[in-house]
Design an enzyme around this catalytic site. Structure first.
Site, PDB file in Angstrom:
ATOM      1  N   CYS A  73      -3.530  31.991 -19.544  1.00  0.00           N
ATOM      2  CA  CYS A  73      -2.382  32.451 -18.765  1.00  0.00           C
ATOM      3  C   CYS A  73      -2.743  33.792 -18.136  1.00  0.00           C
ATOM      4  O   CYS A  73      -3.027  34.760 -18.859  1.00  0.00           O
ATOM      5  CB  CYS A  73      -1.186  32.604 -19.711  1.00  0.00           C
ATOM      6  SG  CYS A  73       0.256  33.345 -18.933  1.00  0.00           S
ATOM      7  N   CYS A 186      -3.270  32.570 -11.409  1.00  0.00           N
ATOM      8  CA  CYS A 186      -2.286  31.959 -12.309  1.00  0.00           C
ATOM      9  C   CYS A 186      -2.840  30.592 -12.640  1.00  0.00           C
ATOM     10  O   CYS A 186      -3.224  29.836 -11.733  1.00  0.00           O
ATOM     11  CB  CYS A 186      -0.938  31.834 -11.611  1.00  0.00           C
ATOM     12  SG  CYS A 186       0.236  30.810 -12.529  1.00  0.00           S
TER      13      CYS A 186
HETATM   14  N1  DGL Z   1       0.251  29.982 -15.966  1.00  0.00           N
HETATM   15  C1  DGL Z   1       0.673  31.323 -16.191  1.00  0.00           C
HETATM   16  C2  DGL Z   1      -0.200  32.331 -15.528  1.00  0.00           C
HETATM   17  O1  DGL Z   1      -1.360  32.071 -15.451  1.00  0.00           O
HETATM   18  C3  DGL Z   1       2.155  31.598 -16.302  1.00  0.00           C
HETATM   19  C4  DGL Z   1       3.009  31.308 -15.140  1.00  0.00           C
HETATM   20  C5  DGL Z   1       4.437  31.660 -15.439  1.00  0.00           C
HETATM   21  O2  DGL Z   1       4.971  31.183 -16.445  1.00  0.00           O
HETATM   22  O3  DGL Z   1       5.030  32.459 -14.667  1.00  0.00           O
HETATM   23  O4  DGL Z   1       0.196  33.391 -15.114  1.00  0.00           O
END
Ligand code: DGL
Length: 269
Positions: A73, A186
């Site tokens: 994440c 992301c």
């Molecule tokens: N997939 C996550 C990231 O890489 C989180 C996205 C989210 O929940 O806002 O930031």
């Protein structure tokens, strides 16, 4: 220790971009995946809230007996240093380090775009780390919160009208800056990488944070002599709400035969 599973977490389906690569790159490893879907999106929260969520996620995985934790994440990786995780007793891998290394290597014109969540962009972490590698690198960033929701809800077909329109809007300032490399900062975004590539054009190299992080996990397991020497017999997916929604995207993204079936869980002690 070697036999224990790898723990991977994200707010939702984004970490699957790392998990999918891990399933191929380290084919013997067992895996426990956690998507904290009840509290997604993570990317609109403060650092304090993100530290609290991260502690809950890591502790859940540690209670499941993992030998290594992957923060798949970008939001967590750029806002919560490992030092803020209480009782962390296993190696912790984030997405920033491998992703910036790959981007710095890929760029020729030293202009790199970063698309991520608002919290990641606000942290400035990707941009700072790129400058530390090469001070001549120039960056342009855009926070793209709507893309997280679209991906999480399964609007991921290459010709999806809504997702294409939203991507065009978010990518316009990045294109205008003349980047030759774009970090998908992301982990939700590699799921729609075809749409992003179509808009950016083939001359722009996309850096998939999920893939780069999976490579880092493989190398770390080998370096610490933690790699499993028996065939895989266990992959489990946990979510904190809406398991059917998760399964829908997971099965498209991982491939129809993945049989991903998320288990609804409470991650509190
Ligand atoms: N997939 C996550 C990231 O890489 C989180 C996205 C989210 O929940 O806002 O930031």
């Amino acid at each position: 220790m070697k036999d224990r599973p790898i723990g991977v977490f994200d707010s939702g389906v984004g970490g699957l971009t790392c998990a999918k690569e891990l399933l191929n790159l380290v084919p013997d490893e067992n895996m426990i995946y956690l998507g904290d879907t009840a509290r997604m999106p993570y990317g609109v929260n403060t650092k304090e809230t993100l530290a609290r969520y991260t502690n809950d996620d890591v502790n859940f995985l540690q209670r499941k007996g993992v030998k290594l934790v992957v923060a798949a994440c970008g939001t967590v990786s750029s806002n919560v240093p490992a030092a803020q995780i209480q009782n962390l007793s296993v190696p912790f891998i984030d997405v920033i380090t491998p992703t910036v290394a790959a981007a710095a290597k890929a760029t020729k014109n030293k202009r790199i775009g970063i698309i991520a969540t608002p919290a990641t962009v606000k942290s400035g972490n990707f941009a700072t780390r790129l400058k530390m590698i090469d001070k001549d690198i120039q960056t342009v960033s855009n926070g793209c919160p709507q893309l997280v929701t679209l991906v999480q809800e399964g609007y991921i077909d290459e010709d999806n009208f809504i997702t294409n329109s939203v991507c065009r809007e978010y990518l316009a300032p990045i294109k205008a800056f003349g980047v030759d490399t774009l970090i998908l900062g992301c982990t939700h975004f590699p799921i729609i990488s075809k749409i992003i590539q179509n808009i950016m054009g083939d001359d722009v190299t996309l850096i998939d944070s999920g893939y780069e992080t999976a490579l880092e996990v493989k190398n770390t397991l080998a370096r610490l002599n933690l790699d499993r020497d028996k065939p895989r017999d266990r992959v489990e997916y946990y979510v904190t709400s809406q398991p059917e929604e998760f399964d829908k995207v997971a099965n498209i993204f991982l491939g129809d035969n993945s049989g991903a079936k998320a288990i609804l869980t409470d991650i509190k002690d």
